[in-house]
Each structure stands twice: as structure tokens, then as C-alpha cells.
Design an enzyme around this catalytic site. Structure first.
Site, PDB file in Angstrom:
ATOM      1  N   GLY A 119      40.183  40.646  36.149  1.00 33.22           N
ATOM      2  CA  GLY A 119      39.430  39.661  35.379  1.00 33.22           C
ATOM      3  C   GLY A 119      37.942  39.914  35.419  1.00 33.22           C
ATOM      4  N   CYS A 120      37.263  39.258  36.355  1.00 31.25           N
ATOM      5  CA  CYS A 120      35.805  39.317  36.422  1.00 31.25           C
ATOM      6  C   CYS A 120      35.271  40.714  36.706  1.00 31.25           C
ATOM      7  CB  CYS A 120      35.292  38.332  37.465  1.00 31.25           C
ATOM      8  SG  CYS A 120      35.695  36.616  37.066  1.00 31.25           S
ATOM      9  N   ILE A 121      35.928  41.462  37.573  1.00 33.22           N
ATOM     10  CA  ILE A 121      35.456  42.813  37.887  1.00 33.22           C
ATOM     11  C   ILE A 121      35.558  43.694  36.656  1.00 33.22           C
ATOM     12  CG2 ILE A 121      35.831  44.861  39.323  1.00 33.22           C
ATOM     13  CD1 ILE A 121      34.669  42.328  40.781  1.00 33.22           C
ATOM     14  N   SER A 124      33.071  42.597  33.897  1.00 30.64           N
ATOM     15  CA  SER A 124      31.695  42.946  34.278  1.00 30.64           C
ATOM     16  C   SER A 124      31.457  44.445  34.209  1.00 30.64           C
ATOM     17  CB  SER A 124      31.407  42.426  35.691  1.00 30.64           C
ATOM     18  OG  SER A 124      31.483  41.013  35.715  1.00 30.64           O
TER      19      SER A 124
END
Length: 176
Positions: A119-121, A124
């Protein structure tokens, strides 16, 4: 694994490695940035992402000032030096002042740690590369809800978007 059902840990030393990386980066005078997610009590600012699931552990149920909004107590955050941003979407870049901070400090490489890998990794890292930054993901410093998602995303990130490296290799390079 941890205080919350949705917390992830792939390597038991993940937090220690993140602290070590942060200490080395900070000692060089480079910016260290911590991000987290939070929403209004009504979750009206969660947007479409807030409609993906609806359980007590869902992201849109992380409210400002709640325990789930706090950073992990084991992290060594230098509140006088480190930037801390609250975001509402997976990418650390989305509607945060990160770009301005990195431009001001003439940063050309971003090291991404945390969770979740899928998700976030991932979000980003893709956006980091899209903005022209060399992007590094230390393997032991990221985690996901299941190792299959974790390793599948690390493989894909390595093929397309980031240098996915052992944390020791990253630390050795930073200490040169």
C-alpha cells in the site's frame, strides 16, 4: 503482530533498523520525515479510500489524536528536527509538503520505510520515482499483512521503481 490487528512486522528488528537509518541520515544533516494517516471523526475527509472497507480497523477509522494516529513509541523521532506529516492517502507525497522540503534540502534520493509494502510503501515509491528521485526500499524496514503480498510487491518494486536492498547495504552506503 503488535498492539493493533493491522500492524505489520516482517523482520523483528524492523523498528531498530528504521531507527538506525534515521540516526545516520539525521547525523548527515539530511531530512528525516515521518508520515501517518488520520481522518476527521466523521471520516468525511477519507474520500473514496475510506469506502474500501468498513471495520473498526479500517483506515478511515483512524482519527486525529487517537492511539492509532500516534507514531510507534519505539521510534526515535527527533521532534526538534524531523518533519512529521499526516496524510490521507497511501503516498507520502499526496497533499503533504514533502516535495518542497526535499527540494529545499537538494535531496536526490529517498529511502522509504514502514508499512504496508503493498500500500503506502508501493504508492510512495512509485510517486518518488515519478518525481525524479532515486528511490531505495530497505527490505527489512518494510512490512505487510502477509508475506506473499510483501515479497510480491518488493519484487515488482525492484523490477520497476526502486532499489530494493538489504538494510545493511543501505547503511554501509550511507556511512561512506
Amino acid at each position: 503482530s503488535g498492539e493493533f490487528a493491522t500492524s505489520y512486522e516482517t523482520d523483528p528488528l524492523q523498528i531498530d533498523y528504521i531507527n538506525e537509518l534515521s540516526d545516520v541520515i539525521r547525523a548527515k544533516g539530511w531530512p528525516v520525515v515521518w508520515t501517518r494517516v488520520a481522518y476527521m471523526d466523521s471520516a468525511a475527509d477519507a474520500g473514496v479510500w475510506g469506502t474500501r472497507t468498513n471495520t473498526s480497523d479500517s483506515l478511515q477509522n483512524i482519527q486525529y489524536g487517537s492511539r492509532r494516529h500516534e507514531f510507534d513509541d519505539r521510534l526515535r523521532i527527533d521532534e526538534g528536527v524531523d518533519a512529521r506529516y499526516t496524510k490521507r492517502m497511501p503516498s507520502c507525497w499526496h497533499e503533504t509538503p514533502l516535495q518542497s522540503l526535499l527540494v529545499w534540502h537538494q535531496v536526490d534520493t529517498v529511502v522509504i520505510t514502514g508499512g504496508s509494502t503493498s500500500g503506502c510503501i508501493r504508492a510512495s515509491a512509485v510517486e518518488s520515482l515519478s518525481r525524479g528521485y532515486r528511490t531505495v526500499v530497505p527490505i527489512e524496514c518494510v512490512a505487510d499483512k502477509h508475506e506473499s503480498y510483501h515479497f510480491a510487491n518488493l519484487t515488482d518494486l525492484s523490477l520497476k521503481y526502486a532499489d530494493v536492498l538489504p538494510v545493511r547495504e543501505v547503511l554501509d552506503h550511507l556511512r561512506k
